[in-house]
Design a protein around this motif. Sequence first.
Motif, PDB file in Angstrom:
ATOM      1  N   PRO A  51     -38.485  36.531  24.086  1.00 51.25           N
ATOM      2  CA  PRO A  51     -38.801  35.535  25.119  1.00 51.25           C
ATOM      3  C   PRO A  51     -37.645  35.354  26.091  1.00 51.25           C
ATOM      4  CG  PRO A  51     -38.209  34.437  23.081  1.00 51.25           C
ATOM      5  CD  PRO A  51     -38.204  35.912  22.781  1.00 51.25           C
ATOM      6  N   ALA A  52     -37.959  34.709  27.217  1.00 45.93           N
ATOM      7  CA  ALA A  52     -36.915  34.370  28.181  1.00 45.93           C
ATOM      8  C   ALA A  52     -36.152  33.135  27.730  1.00 45.93           C
ATOM      9  CB  ALA A  52     -37.534  34.132  29.556  1.00 45.93           C
ATOM     10  N   ILE A 101     -37.816  31.829  11.170  1.00 49.62           N
ATOM     11  CA  ILE A 101     -37.845  31.772  12.630  1.00 49.62           C
ATOM     12  C   ILE A 101     -36.574  32.381  13.208  1.00 49.62           C
ATOM     13  CG2 ILE A 101     -37.656  30.165  14.570  1.00 49.62           C
ATOM     14  CD1 ILE A 101     -39.734  28.417  13.170  1.00 49.62           C
ATOM     15  N   VAL A 102     -35.436  32.008  12.658  1.00 44.28           N
ATOM     16  CA  VAL A 102     -34.161  32.556  13.131  1.00 44.28           C
ATOM     17  C   VAL A 102     -34.126  34.070  12.911  1.00 44.28           C
ATOM     18  CG1 VAL A 102     -31.683  32.640  12.662  1.00 44.28           C
ATOM     19  CG2 VAL A 102     -32.846  30.435  12.869  1.00 44.28           C
ATOM     20  N   SER A 118     -34.203  39.485  15.236  1.00 52.25           N
ATOM     21  CA  SER A 118     -34.770  40.834  15.203  1.00 52.25           C
ATOM     22  C   SER A 118     -35.358  41.248  16.552  1.00 52.25           C
ATOM     23  CB  SER A 118     -35.849  40.922  14.122  1.00 52.25           C
ATOM     24  OG  SER A 118     -37.009  40.181  14.482  1.00 52.25           O
ATOM     25  N   LEU A 119     -35.809  40.266  17.344  1.00 56.59           N
ATOM     26  CA  LEU A 119     -36.353  40.547  18.665  1.00 56.59           C
ATOM     27  C   LEU A 119     -35.263  40.796  19.703  1.00 56.59           C
ATOM     28  CD1 LEU A 119     -39.229  37.901  18.817  1.00 56.59           C
ATOM     29  CD2 LEU A 119     -39.491  40.381  18.651  1.00 56.59           C
ATOM     30  N   GLY A 120     -34.014  40.535  19.320  1.00 54.08           N
ATOM     31  CA  GLY A 120     -32.911  40.718  20.246  1.00 54.08           C
ATOM     32  C   GLY A 120     -32.698  39.541  21.167  1.00 54.08           C
ATOM     33  N   TYR A 121     -33.248  38.374  20.797  1.00 57.96           N
ATOM     34  CA  TYR A 121     -33.065  37.199  21.644  1.00 57.96           C
ATOM     35  C   TYR A 121     -31.633  36.685  21.506  1.00 57.96           C
ATOM     36  CZ  TYR A 121     -33.610  32.533  23.609  1.00 57.96           C
ATOM     37  OH  TYR A 121     -33.452  31.396  24.379  1.00 57.96           O
ATOM     38  N   SER A 122     -30.945  36.562  22.645  1.00 59.79           N
ATOM     39  CA  SER A 122     -29.544  36.137  22.626  1.00 59.79           C
ATOM     40  C   SER A 122     -29.313  34.847  23.404  1.00 59.79           C
ATOM     41  CB  SER A 122     -28.653  37.246  23.206  1.00 59.79           C
ATOM     42  OG  SER A 122     -29.047  37.558  24.543  1.00 59.79           O
ATOM     43  N   GLY A 123     -30.390  34.256  23.919  1.00 60.46           N
ATOM     44  CA  GLY A 123     -30.257  32.996  24.642  1.00 60.46           C
ATOM     45  C   GLY A 123     -30.161  31.815  23.690  1.00 60.46           C
ATOM     46  N   LEU A 138     -44.343  34.590  18.943  1.00 59.80           N
ATOM     47  CA  LEU A 138     -43.184  35.440  19.201  1.00 59.80           C
ATOM     48  C   LEU A 138     -43.571  36.909  19.170  1.00 59.80           C
ATOM     49  CD1 LEU A 138     -40.372  33.630  17.177  1.00 59.80           C
ATOM     50  CD2 LEU A 138     -40.514  33.881  19.657  1.00 59.80           C
ATOM     51  N   ASP A 139     -44.447  37.285  18.251  1.00 60.75           N
ATOM     52  CA  ASP A 139     -44.889  38.672  18.167  1.00 60.75           C
ATOM     53  C   ASP A 139     -45.618  39.082  19.437  1.00 60.75           C
ATOM     54  OD1 ASP A 139     -45.344  41.157  16.582  1.00 60.75           O
ATOM     55  OD2 ASP A 139     -47.441  40.561  16.809  1.00 60.75           O
TER      56      ASP A 139
END
Length: 335
Positions: free
Chosen positions: A240-241, A296-297, A302-307, A234-235
């Motif tokens: 991610p998409a 993990i969550v 923190s990465l801004g993943y909203s999918g 993830l880093d």
Amino acid sequence: MGRPIRVSIPRHVLSSENPVRQEYLSTIANMDLSIELFTPDPPGGHGPLGSFLNEEQYNESAVKHASQRDLDVESVHCTPLLSGCSSSGGKACADKVLDAQLGFQDRESGRDADDDGVSRYSYCDPSVFVFHPPRTYANENADLQRRRKRLVATLGNALYRLESNENLDSVPALTIENVCPRGPFEYLLTEASDVAKFEKARADLQREQPEDVEVPPVQFTVDLGHAPNPLAMLDAVGCPAHVHLHGSLPITETNRLQSIRDKYGIGEDALRGLKEPPGEVQHLPPQDGQHDLDRIVEVLVSLGYSGPVDLELAPPFRTSETLRKTIDALRTAGW
């Protein structure tokens, strides 16, 4: 209502008459979850177009079964893009996507037909399409970086073809997924360090293009269960998409594996069939794996993943009760 959760469903499960599987699918619908359609290669057909037509027909049938169960197919997971590093890779990749979204109809249907007398109509509109990257035998001593560069070109050319297709309602994000090593093969995306190699491949390809041509960025589906170090992956990727999620445990964790068998009432053979070459049992419910689900969550947020996180559960865990426990675990972890 928490963040979105999706469930991976192999194509054949949607038509299964097994009561446990039917209850599983009903639970997905009742919990207002969507699905990712996993599309393994269909049986070979007859004649030069048999395999091609079978792919479209099997996909459309699966989408129809999903619709009858009030399940939305919001992403599609394909098998390895074996021709992805060839000169014909862009067409092969685009054709895979078209077969997952468009059906065929002849002139007598009353629809407008193409010049060849066959029209195509949309029956599925996924937002994401997941490919396993091509693999090569280790003893071939292939130039993996050159293959990465070709795969970047394949994905870009496929995207161009799809954006030019007037029959599509929308073009899905084309992603490649990290995989775990299997058999005598070498893969283009297994370690976190491979992400930078793809970024370099894109930069190298971009320098070769005219000024008015932009090579699309590579989009990644991060499989947290297959990644040797999911947080490092993830880093490396950043946001991610798309995300696949399942648990893994080293086969040396015999006590924990026995507790999983006891917890879910499954035999030893059921877990033996889930062993992967890195020496792990994979596709377990994520709350039973070796990695910290809460962490993990936290990182995904923190990465801004909203999918969605897409659950990939092995057959022994495709039950209504296990799904509910897994959703509860994810919600408790903050998803």
